[in-house]
Design a protein around this motif. Structure first.
Motif, PDB file in Angstrom:
ATOM      1  N   ASP A 301       0.878  -1.171   0.000  1.00  0.00           N
ATOM      2  CA  ASP A 301       0.000   0.000   0.000  1.00  0.00           C
ATOM      3  C   ASP A 301       0.921   1.227   0.000  1.00  0.00           C
ATOM      4  O   ASP A 301       1.491   1.596   1.028  1.00  0.00           O
ATOM      5  CB  ASP A 301      -0.891  -0.019   1.246  1.00  0.00           C
ATOM      6  CG  ASP A 301      -1.933   1.094   1.244  1.00  0.00           C
ATOM      7  OD1 ASP A 301      -1.593   2.220   0.852  1.00  0.00           O
ATOM      8  OD2 ASP A 301      -3.079   0.826   1.637  1.00  0.00           O
ATOM      9  N   HIS A 302       1.087   1.837  -1.172  1.00  0.00           N
ATOM     10  CA  HIS A 302       2.049   2.934  -1.334  1.00  0.00           C
ATOM     11  C   HIS A 302       1.795   4.052  -0.321  1.00  0.00           C
ATOM     12  O   HIS A 302       2.725   4.525   0.342  1.00  0.00           O
ATOM     13  CB  HIS A 302       1.958   3.484  -2.763  1.00  0.00           C
ATOM     14  CG  HIS A 302       2.874   4.642  -3.033  1.00  0.00           C
ATOM     15  ND1 HIS A 302       4.091   4.516  -3.658  1.00  0.00           N
ATOM     16  CD2 HIS A 302       2.762   5.969  -2.732  1.00  0.00           C
ATOM     17  CE1 HIS A 302       4.670   5.691  -3.754  1.00  0.00           C
ATOM     18  NE2 HIS A 302       3.871   6.597  -3.196  1.00  0.00           N
ATOM     19  N   ASP A 303       0.547   4.485  -0.188  1.00  0.00           N
ATOM     20  CA  ASP A 303       0.233   5.603   0.698  1.00  0.00           C
ATOM     21  C   ASP A 303       0.558   5.263   2.147  1.00  0.00           C
ATOM     22  O   ASP A 303       1.115   6.084   2.883  1.00  0.00           O
ATOM     23  CB  ASP A 303      -1.250   5.967   0.571  1.00  0.00           C
ATOM     24  CG  ASP A 303      -1.664   7.064   1.527  1.00  0.00           C
ATOM     25  OD1 ASP A 303      -1.216   8.217   1.349  1.00  0.00           O
ATOM     26  OD2 ASP A 303      -2.417   6.778   2.477  1.00  0.00           O
ATOM     27  N   MET A 304       0.241   4.034   2.568  1.00  0.00           N
ATOM     28  CA  MET A 304       0.470   3.662   3.966  1.00  0.00           C
ATOM     29  C   MET A 304       1.960   3.562   4.286  1.00  0.00           C
ATOM     30  O   MET A 304       2.419   4.066   5.325  1.00  0.00           O
ATOM     31  CB  MET A 304      -0.239   2.342   4.291  1.00  0.00           C
ATOM     32  CG  MET A 304      -0.225   1.989   5.766  1.00  0.00           C
ATOM     33  SD  MET A 304      -1.172   0.495   6.142  1.00  0.00           S
ATOM     34  CE  MET A 304      -2.843   1.106   5.932  1.00  0.00           C
ATOM     35  N   ILE A 305       2.727   2.924   3.410  1.00  0.00           N
ATOM     36  CA  ILE A 305       4.167   2.810   3.652  1.00  0.00           C
ATOM     37  C   ILE A 305       4.842   4.180   3.567  1.00  0.00           C
ATOM     38  O   ILE A 305       5.769   4.483   4.332  1.00  0.00           O
ATOM     39  CB  ILE A 305       4.811   1.825   2.664  1.00  0.00           C
ATOM     40  CG1 ILE A 305       4.285   0.408   2.929  1.00  0.00           C
ATOM     41  CG2 ILE A 305       6.328   1.843   2.776  1.00  0.00           C
ATOM     42  CD1 ILE A 305       4.547  -0.110   4.326  1.00  0.00           C
ATOM     43  N   LEU A 306       4.359   5.042   2.662  1.00  0.00           N
ATOM     44  CA  LEU A 306       4.890   6.405   2.605  1.00  0.00           C
ATOM     45  C   LEU A 306       4.658   7.117   3.922  1.00  0.00           C
ATOM     46  O   LEU A 306       5.557   7.795   4.448  1.00  0.00           O
ATOM     47  CB  LEU A 306       4.236   7.176   1.460  1.00  0.00           C
ATOM     48  CG  LEU A 306       4.608   8.661   1.359  1.00  0.00           C
ATOM     49  CD1 LEU A 306       6.098   8.838   1.102  1.00  0.00           C
ATOM     50  CD2 LEU A 306       3.792   9.348   0.271  1.00  0.00           C
ATOM     51  N   ARG A 307       3.464   6.967   4.509  1.00  0.00           N
ATOM     52  CA  ARG A 307       3.179   7.619   5.784  1.00  0.00           C
ATOM     53  C   ARG A 307       4.040   7.047   6.910  1.00  0.00           C
ATOM     54  O   ARG A 307       4.405   7.758   7.845  1.00  0.00           O
ATOM     55  CB  ARG A 307       1.695   7.496   6.116  1.00  0.00           C
ATOM     56  CG  ARG A 307       0.844   8.496   5.344  1.00  0.00           C
ATOM     57  CD  ARG A 307      -0.604   8.481   5.774  1.00  0.00           C
ATOM     58  NE  ARG A 307      -1.347   7.373   5.205  1.00  0.00           N
ATOM     59  CZ  ARG A 307      -2.095   6.544   5.903  1.00  0.00           C
ATOM     60  NH1 ARG A 307      -2.164   6.659   7.211  1.00  0.00           N
ATOM     61  NH2 ARG A 307      -2.763   5.573   5.309  1.00  0.00           N
ATOM     62  N   VAL A 308       4.379   5.768   6.823  1.00  0.00           N
ATOM     63  CA  VAL A 308       5.295   5.188   7.812  1.00  0.00           C
ATOM     64  C   VAL A 308       6.657   5.881   7.732  1.00  0.00           C
ATOM     65  O   VAL A 308       7.214   6.321   8.755  1.00  0.00           O
ATOM     66  CB  VAL A 308       5.461   3.669   7.577  1.00  0.00           C
ATOM     67  CG1 VAL A 308       6.615   3.124   8.427  1.00  0.00           C
ATOM     68  CG2 VAL A 308       4.177   2.926   7.907  1.00  0.00           C
ATOM     69  N   ILE A 309       7.195   6.009   6.529  1.00  0.00           N
ATOM     70  CA  ILE A 309       8.518   6.630   6.371  1.00  0.00           C
ATOM     71  C   ILE A 309       8.473   8.095   6.770  1.00  0.00           C
ATOM     72  O   ILE A 309       9.378   8.611   7.453  1.00  0.00           O
ATOM     73  CB  ILE A 309       9.024   6.467   4.925  1.00  0.00           C
ATOM     74  CG1 ILE A 309       9.092   4.984   4.542  1.00  0.00           C
ATOM     75  CG2 ILE A 309      10.413   7.086   4.779  1.00  0.00           C
ATOM     76  CD1 ILE A 309       9.426   4.742   3.080  1.00  0.00           C
ATOM     77  N   ILE A 310       7.410   8.810   6.366  1.00  0.00           N
ATOM     78  CA  ILE A 310       7.283  10.226   6.736  1.00  0.00           C
ATOM     79  C   ILE A 310       7.221  10.370   8.254  1.00  0.00           C
ATOM     80  O   ILE A 310       7.872  11.249   8.843  1.00  0.00           O
ATOM     81  CB  ILE A 310       6.035  10.852   6.082  1.00  0.00           C
ATOM     82  CG1 ILE A 310       6.248  11.011   4.572  1.00  0.00           C
ATOM     83  CG2 ILE A 310       5.722  12.212   6.701  1.00  0.00           C
ATOM     84  CD1 ILE A 310       5.016  11.487   3.823  1.00  0.00           C
TER      85      ILE A 310
END
Length: 441
Positions: A301-310
């Protein structure tokens, strides 16, 4: 310009992480910068009128002399007047004011100029007072007082949030027998966290758009662009917070919320760069990213993993001093893809490295205050204990749930050379199309 000072004040209050003492320090520094007043004092008052905490800014005197001077204002002068009347007050010309404290131990510098003080309110109740001293006579004109009063509203809101959260966190300690039965406590904790985390970006948006309206009439394209950028950054951050709160609820309930698709780390880190670069630049920090050549594409899930890194990078920015460095790296290790975020901050004590991913967990430190406890208009009392609490909020709890939903794990360890490294793993389950190194500074 005023908008710059308002923005930095709002940012500093948000970064205070619901610690009353840190909020007070950020508030007095921001207020002195906003008004140009070199001397400031902010104090917190309980319902009995007792001063429970006090912070100074721009002090130049011996600490004992400094405290003697401000005690006069608290017990007999301007601060007492504001507390008792619950409304702002000014001293246009200190040199002719009969109520201004004149002490032989205080240099004549404090005997001229002007002063202003405003109450900090919880609805109609005074919870604190902010006082400022300016070397110029009549410095607190209509424009400067309007700015100070607006800042006072922001500071009051931040203090109320911090005090509410602090009281909620103390509840289990004060009522241990009720802890197991108090199922509503977690709801209160979540509410307090939402107040703090969501109101800060909302206020940035509100202030930016309000000032933007004035700038449009002033025909200032550079400032207009800056205000729009602040509003957009804050609105995107607000959207991420709301999504994370909803995802925590769904993931804990066992409901699948993943929308998997093939993506690349280049795409993830480019999106990361857009989100965090302004924060890093403002904090005078450098961020570098790198992807090993053998890292494959991902089905996540691109959006979810991006939010993890952010979340991990924003956490590193908050805890890394100015001039520090943050690095983000993706590598393949033993059939897993490992993403790590390293900083040069104070690190995480080994005893907390499991708990740090729990909801509502906060690292606590206790220190003695160097400011004596006072009561408005009353003699000085004994020194209190001041408890300061570092907050990691719900961000890391979301990271753990999101990573585990992808079949991975998350942990924290010492960073090479000091600081902390937050890392998480993801199963390697996509076609290996190598990535190239991406540098961000």
């Amino acid at each position: 310009m005023l908008v710059d000072h308002f923005y930095h004040l709002a940012r500093s209050l948000q970064q205070a992480k619901l610690e009353p003492a840190a909020v007070l320090q950020a508030a007095v520094r921001g207020a002195t910068a906003l008004t140009g007043a070199p001397h400031g004092c902010i104090l917190l008052v309980n319902a009995a009128g007792r001063v429970t905490d006090l912070r100074l800014n721009g002090t130049q005197l011996d600490p004992k002399v400094e405290m003697e001077f401000w005690l006069k204002l608290i017990n007999e002068g301007l601060i007492r007047q504001v507390f008792q009347r619950s409304r702002p007050a000014t001293v246009p010309n200190i040199s002719v004011s009969p109520t201004w404290p004149r002490l032989e131990s205080v240099p004549s510098l404090r005997w001229r100029g002007s002063a202003a003080a405003i109450p900090l309110l919880n609805q109609t109740n005074v919870i604190g007072v902010l006082a400022l001293i300016h070397p110029e006579v009549d410095a607190f004109d209509e424009e400067r007082m309007a700015a100070l009063l607006e800042a006072g509203e922001v500071i009051s809101e931040a203090l109320n949030n911090a005090l509410t959260y602090d009281a909620l966190r103390r509840y289990p300690e004060q009522h241990p027998a009720d802890l197991e039965e108090d199922t509503g406590q977690l709801r209160h904790d979540l509410t307090a966290m939402i107040y703090h985390d969501l109101r800060a970006p909302l206020h940035n948006i509100h202030t930016s758009l309000g000032t933007l309206e004035l700038m449009l009439h002033a025909n200032d394209p550079l400032m207009t662009e800056k205000l729009l950028r602040i509003a957009m950054q804050s609105s995107r951050r607000l959207i991420r917070m709301v999504k994370s709160l909803l995802d925590i609820d769904r993931l804990e309930a066992g409901r699948a919320v993943l929308h998997r698709k093939t993506t690349t780390f280049t795409a993830l880190l480019n999106d990361l760069q857009t989100s965090v670069r302004p924060l890093a630049e403002e904090a005078d920090q450098t961020i570098s990213t790198a992807i090993d050549d053998d890292v494959p594409n991902l089905v996540v899930d691109h959006d979810m993993i991006l939010r993890v890194i952010i979340n991990l990078v924003e956490n590193a920015i908050k805890h890394t001093p100015a001039g520090g460095a943050i690095s983000v790296r993706a590598e393949q290790c033993s059939g897993e893809i490992v993403v790590s975020v390293s900083d040069t901050g104070p690190g995480i004590p080994a005893t907390f490295r499991q708990e740090v991913f729990d909801k509502y967990f906060r690292i606590r430190h206790t220190e003695r205050s160097t400011i004596e406890e006072m009561r408005i208009g009353a003699p000085v009392s004994e020194t209190p204990d001041i408890s300061t609490r570092g907050g990691l909020g719900l961000g890391l709890a979301f990271c753990r749930l999101a990573v585990e939903a992808h079949g991975g794990r998350i942990w924290v360890e010492d960073a090479p050379g000091g600081g902390a490294t937050f890392a998480f793993s993801l199963p390697s389950e996509a076609a290996p199309e190598p990535e190239r190194v991406l540098a961000m500074s």
